[in-house]
Design a protein around this motif. Structure first.
Motif, mmCIF file in Angstrom:
data_model
loop_
_atom_site.group_PDB
_atom_site.id
_atom_site.type_symbol
_atom_site.label_atom_id
_atom_site.label_comp_id
_atom_site.label_asym_id
_atom_site.label_seq_id
_atom_site.Cartn_x
_atom_site.Cartn_y
_atom_site.Cartn_z
ATOM 1 N N MET A 1 32.806 -29.151 47.684
ATOM 2 C CA MET A 1 31.889 -30.021 48.419
ATOM 3 C C MET A 1 30.539 -30.168 47.732
ATOM 4 S SD MET A 1 32.729 -28.476 52.213
ATOM 5 C CE MET A 1 31.489 -29.493 53.039
ATOM 6 N N GLY A 2 30.305 -29.391 46.673
ATOM 7 C CA GLY A 2 29.032 -29.450 45.970
ATOM 8 C C GLY A 2 27.902 -28.774 46.705
ATOM 9 N N LEU A 3 28.219 -27.745 47.507
ATOM 10 C CA LEU A 3 27.212 -27.090 48.342
ATOM 11 C C LEU A 3 26.951 -25.643 47.926
ATOM 12 C CD1 LEU A 3 28.563 -28.246 51.839
ATOM 13 C CD2 LEU A 3 26.690 -29.267 50.554
ATOM 14 N N LEU B 1 26.108 -35.036 42.348
ATOM 15 C CA LEU B 1 27.470 -34.925 41.841
ATOM 16 C C LEU B 1 28.223 -36.238 42.007
ATOM 17 C CD1 LEU B 1 29.916 -33.250 40.839
ATOM 18 C CD2 LEU B 1 30.331 -32.633 43.231
ATOM 19 N N TYR B 2 28.031 -36.883 43.157
ATOM 20 C CA TYR B 2 28.743 -38.128 43.443
ATOM 21 C C TYR B 2 28.063 -39.328 42.791
ATOM 22 C CZ TYR B 2 30.768 -34.850 46.672
ATOM 23 O OH TYR B 2 31.382 -33.743 47.189
ATOM 24 N N LEU B 3 26.753 -39.243 42.590
ATOM 25 C CA LEU B 3 26.048 -40.310 41.884
ATOM 26 C C LEU B 3 26.489 -40.366 40.424
ATOM 27 C CD1 LEU B 3 22.402 -39.903 43.272
ATOM 28 C CD2 LEU B 3 24.070 -41.662 43.868
ATOM 29 N N ILE B 4 26.626 -39.202 39.806
ATOM 30 C CA ILE B 4 27.038 -39.178 38.403
ATOM 31 C C ILE B 4 28.497 -39.608 38.268
ATOM 32 C CG2 ILE B 4 27.828 -36.769 38.235
ATOM 33 C CD1 ILE B 4 26.322 -36.588 35.578
ATOM 34 N N LEU B 5 29.307 -39.336 39.282
ATOM 35 C CA LEU B 5 30.694 -39.794 39.270
ATOM 36 C C LEU B 5 30.747 -41.321 39.359
ATOM 37 C CD1 LEU B 5 33.760 -39.348 39.387
ATOM 38 C CD2 LEU B 5 33.541 -39.055 41.871
ATOM 39 N N ILE B 6 29.988 -41.895 40.295
ATOM 40 C CA ILE B 6 29.966 -43.348 40.473
ATOM 41 C C ILE B 6 29.468 -44.044 39.205
ATOM 42 C CG2 ILE B 6 28.844 -45.255 41.721
ATOM 43 C CD1 ILE B 6 28.789 -43.436 44.185
#
Length: 265
Positions: free
Chosen positions: A58-60, A77-82
């Protein structure tokens, strides 16, 4: 014929959509911060009873969710994935599009070398990922700062964006290399995206098992993690060098493969 301008215009609508997606991710994610922060230390106490492996997925893992900048570290984490998905698809499509759209014969009958065509296309792709990175930086700073309680965040966000841009550029180059090497240009973007997702999943697996730590060198998502930047370690110089090596090899391969290949007209 200005190939650079043509590519910028062709990808402008797509770029706007990706920017809107980034806005939605940052705005929607940070809007939840108010709810988490209002719960005070109770949220951090709750996280202590959740298995570490699940927290890593979950990146926590080690963030204090009552602090805006650390909450943003989870979102990163999700920004770099996008942004990486955008970069790898762009890198593949911008090279393969002439064959996919059956315009290669028209383009390459012009008095311009393949190398120059590739260079102009890559510059256009570079411009697009740079704009997406800058939009992410500006949105991140203003939105996080809105929820911030006096912590200095500009430097941390700036360093995170540098790391993100290196990963974007790396995947853009990998995408262009695959598009140049494959004999089926229409499948280049899906192949490149598949490789990206495999490396992302691998980074999650590494987080779950410390014994796999040495595998971090083969997944760019482990190179510039928010946890390292926010807790004072900054950008790892070895990963910067490794990224530069991958980028150099990918760019060289893009030119080499594309100049030698028989175009699918």
């Amino acid at each position: 014929m200005n190939i650079f301008t043509k590519e910028i215009k062709a990808n402008s609508k797509s770029l706007v959509i990706w920017c809107i997606g980034i806005l939605a991710m940052i705005g929607g994610g940070m809007s939840k911060f108010a709810a988490y922060s209002n719960s005070g230390e109770s949220m951090n106490e709750l996280l202590k009873v959740i298995p570490k492996s699940l927290l890593n997925i979950m990146g926590l893992s080690s963030f204090d969710l009552t602090k805006a900048i650390e909450f943003y570290g989870v979102l990163f984490l999700y920004l770099i994935l996008i942004s990486s998905i955008h970069a790898v698809i762009l890198g593949a499509n911008i090279i393969a599009k002439e064959e996919n759209e059956k315009t290669a014969e028209f383009l390459f009958t012009k008095p311009i070398s393949r190398s120059k065509v590739i260079t102009l296309k890559l510059l256009a792709a570079f411009f697009n990922i740079f704009i997406l990175n800058m939009v992410t930086f500006v949105l991140s700073f203003f939105i996080v700062n809105y929820f911030n309680k006096g912590d200095e965040i500009l430097e941390n966000i700036a360093i995170l964006m540098v790391g993100m841009f290196i990963v974007q550029f790396l995947f853009m180059c990998i995408g262009s290399m695959l598009a140049s090497a494959t004999k089926k240009p229409h499948s280049a973007a899906s192949t490149a995206s598949g490789i990206l997702l495999v490396t992302f999943i691998l980074s999650m697996i590494i987080n779950m098992n410390d014994k796999l730590e040495n595998l971090k060198y083969i997944t760019p998502f482990k190179y510039f993690e928010a946890e390292s930047v926010l807790f004072g370690k900054g950008l790892n110089f070895h990963f910067i060098l490794l990224s530069a090596l991958i980028i150099t090899v990918s760019l060289y391969s893009t030119y080499m493969f594309y100049k030698k290949r028989d175009l699918n007209i």
